[in-house]
Design an enzyme around this catalytic site. Structure first.
Site, short mmCIF file in Angstrom:
data_model
loop_
_atom_site.label_atom_id
_atom_site.label_comp_id
_atom_site.label_asym_id
_atom_site.label_seq_id
_atom_site.Cartn_x
_atom_site.Cartn_y
_atom_site.Cartn_z
N ARG A 280 0.82 -1.22 0.00
CA ARG A 280 0.00 0.00 0.00
C ARG A 280 0.85 1.26 0.00
O ARG A 280 0.46 2.27 -0.60
CB ARG A 280 -0.93 0.00 1.20
CG ARG A 280 -2.05 -1.01 1.00
CD ARG A 280 -2.90 -1.10 2.23
NE ARG A 280 -4.07 -1.90 1.96
CZ ARG A 280 -4.78 -2.52 2.88
NH1 ARG A 280 -4.41 -2.44 4.15
NH2 ARG A 280 -5.84 -3.22 2.57
N LYS B 137 -17.17 -18.89 1.01
CA LYS B 137 -18.61 -18.76 1.22
C LYS B 137 -19.39 -18.08 0.10
O LYS B 137 -18.88 -17.16 -0.54
CB LYS B 137 -18.84 -17.96 2.50
CG LYS B 137 -18.44 -18.71 3.73
CD LYS B 137 -18.69 -17.87 4.94
CE LYS B 137 -18.39 -18.64 6.21
NZ LYS B 137 -18.42 -17.76 7.36
N GLY C 46 -8.31 -10.21 -1.11
CA GLY C 46 -7.13 -10.66 -0.38
C GLY C 46 -6.51 -11.96 -0.86
O GLY C 46 -5.32 -12.03 -1.18
N GLY D 38 -12.34 -4.74 -0.19
CA GLY D 38 -13.71 -4.35 0.11
C GLY D 38 -14.27 -3.36 -0.89
O GLY D 38 -15.40 -3.50 -1.36
P1 AMP Z 1 -13.16 -15.93 1.09
O1 AMP Z 1 -12.65 -15.09 2.21
O2 AMP Z 1 -14.62 -16.23 1.15
O3 AMP Z 1 -12.72 -15.42 -0.27
O4 AMP Z 1 -12.47 -17.35 1.26
C1 AMP Z 1 -11.09 -17.58 1.15
C2 AMP Z 1 -10.80 -18.88 1.83
O5 AMP Z 1 -11.58 -19.90 1.24
C3 AMP Z 1 -9.36 -19.37 1.74
O6 AMP Z 1 -8.78 -19.28 3.01
C4 AMP Z 1 -9.50 -20.81 1.28
O7 AMP Z 1 -8.71 -21.71 2.03
C5 AMP Z 1 -10.95 -21.11 1.54
N1 AMP Z 1 -11.45 -22.20 0.70
C6 AMP Z 1 -11.39 -22.29 -0.63
N2 AMP Z 1 -11.90 -23.46 -1.05
C7 AMP Z 1 -12.29 -24.13 0.04
C8 AMP Z 1 -12.89 -25.41 0.25
N3 AMP Z 1 -13.18 -26.21 -0.76
N4 AMP Z 1 -13.14 -25.77 1.52
C9 AMP Z 1 -12.84 -24.95 2.55
N5 AMP Z 1 -12.28 -23.73 2.41
C10 AMP Z 1 -12.01 -23.33 1.17
#
Ligand code: AMP
Length: 397
Positions: free
Chosen positions: A35, A198, A354, A377
């Site tokens: 940054r 998620k 991120g 964000g």
């Molecule tokens: P997000 O913050 O929603 O973008 O999620 C990022 C996180 O999703 C990372 O830390 C990944 O390890 C996790 N992730 C990706 N694929 C999977 C999966 N199949 N099962 C569990 N965690 C996951």
């Protein structure tokens, strides 16, 4: 855009909102200076044009007034080294010392103000606080894309006090232009690649993108909610039961809009959430009890990569699997390479959020994609179709 190239900055005190919210370790060493590096072109431009620079930023989330842990003083040595000059420091961002230091600042000099969030008024968007900050400069420049989605005193309210003298810095301009290119003027085929843990938190993005893209690729943990919505068995994989209906609706909307929605055909599964867990590959809709999907499988990689390589615009947010575990990183690596390959063939690719940024950095592909966003964000809110107060405030002046 109202940028600093179109304004005479000679002799002007330029109050620049930067995003110096960098991670520090327990010895106050900066562990990722992205940054700060990103703000340098704007600072150097102002100095070269004969102006002086007053930098303001937040650092961390101080709850109740000043605390040493979140003092911007800690970043002074790094900033001085990068600029190759001595930087003055104001212990408080609006007190008499700050006014004195800013009013005596000479062209070519730089002043850094203490953490804006030591005042609650900053995040509240307090007009009086913004007015006090405005006393410190003749021109206002916003180069803090990371906080562009917040209507804080220093990011948007302050613009009221700089009629005709509110400008975008280079970082802000590059971020907004890259996003506009993707969201408003995408060359087709346009493919969005979404992953991560998620579905929740990405619902509005999915909805908005379904009105714009040709292909929507869903990988990562969020894919299993879609697989379940299609009637598959997904073992112990991540699932958001309350969003199965939402996933179904997204698939209906995709069909209606002629969007090719791709979810993983096959999956690399493990019997526990660990890098060393035994693993095998199976169909995404036939994951056995006691097993969980941690990465996309080889057939999926082939199909996703093919779609990506045939695209002219690509937006990527979120890893394809648990890429922090080397044994489940293949999908994310392959997709990052496919995006780099498509970029080499002439596509415009924007990577943000991120974990996808961490992934392109980890695999040394950051300079092989068109743009890597610094603001997770803010970028996501823009893609959701929301207004960014830090941008619209300047555009409205
Ligand atoms: P997000 O913050 O929603 O973008 O999620 C990022 C996180 O999703 C990372 O830390 C990944 O390890 C996790 N992730 C990706 N694929 C999977 C999966 N199949 N099962 C569990 N965690 C996951």
């Amino acid at each position: 855009m109202k940028n600093i190239d179109h304004y005479d900055l000679r002799g002007k005190r330029c109050l620049i909102r930067v995003d110096f919210n960098v991670p520090l370790d327990s010895d106050f060493t900066i562990t990722d200076d992205t940054r700060i590096r990103a703000a340098l072109p704007t600072i150097k431009k102002v100095l070269a044009a004969g102006g002086s620079v007053i930098l303001m930023s937040h650092l961390g989330r101080p709850k109740d007034g000043p605390v040493d842990k979140y003092s911007l003083r800690h970043i002074l040595p790094d900033l001085e080294k990068k600029l190759g000059l001595k930087v003055k420091f104001a212990n408080d961002c609006i007190d008499a010392q700050a006014i004195e230091l800013s009013s005596t600042l000479k062209p070519g000099e730089v002043l850094l103000l203490e953490n804006l969030r030591f005042y609650k008024e900053e995040e509240k968007g307090d007009e009086n606080f913004a007015k006090k900050l405005a006393l410190l400069g003749d021109v206002y420049i916003n180069d803090a894309f990371g906080t562009a989605h917040r209507a804080h005193a220093s990011t948007s309210i302050i613009v009221r006090f700089f009629p005709g003298a509110s400008l975008f810095g280079y970082l802000m301009q590059d971020e907004v232009m890259s996003l506009e290119k993707v969201v408003k003027h995408a060359d087709k085929p346009f493919t969005a690649v979404l992953g991560g843990a998620k579905v929740s938190g990405k619902i509005e993005i999915i909805n908005n993108l379904l009105d714009k893209v040709d292909n929507l690729i869903i990988g990562g943990g969020m894919a299993y909610t879609f697989a379940k919505a299609l009637g598959g068995t997904i073992g112990n994989s991540l699932i958001e039961e309350d969003l199965i209906e939402t996933a179904r609706e997204a698939m209906v909307k995709a069909k209606k809009n002629g969007v090719n929605l791709l979810i993983p055909i096959d999956t690399v599964i493990a019997n526990s959430f660990s890098n060393d867990a035994p693993k095998k590959t199976c169909k995404t809709n036939e994951i056995p009890d006691g097993w969980m999907g941690l990465d996309i499988g080889p057939e999926t990689i082939k199909s996703f990569a093919e779609t990506i390589k045939n695209s002219k615009t690509i937006l990527w947010n979120g890893p394809m699997g648990v890429f922090e575990f080397d044994n489940f990183a293949q999908g994310t690596i392959a997709i990052a390479h496919a995006i780099a390959d498509a970029t080499a063939l002439g596509a415009f690719s924007l990577v943000g959020g991120g974990d996808s940024v961490a992934a392109v950095n980890k695999y040394n592909l950051a300079d092989k994609v068109s743009y890597v966003s610094t603001g997770g964000g803010a970028m996501l809110e823009y893609i959701e179709g929301k207004d960014l107060p830090g941008v619209s405030a300047i555009l409205a002046t």
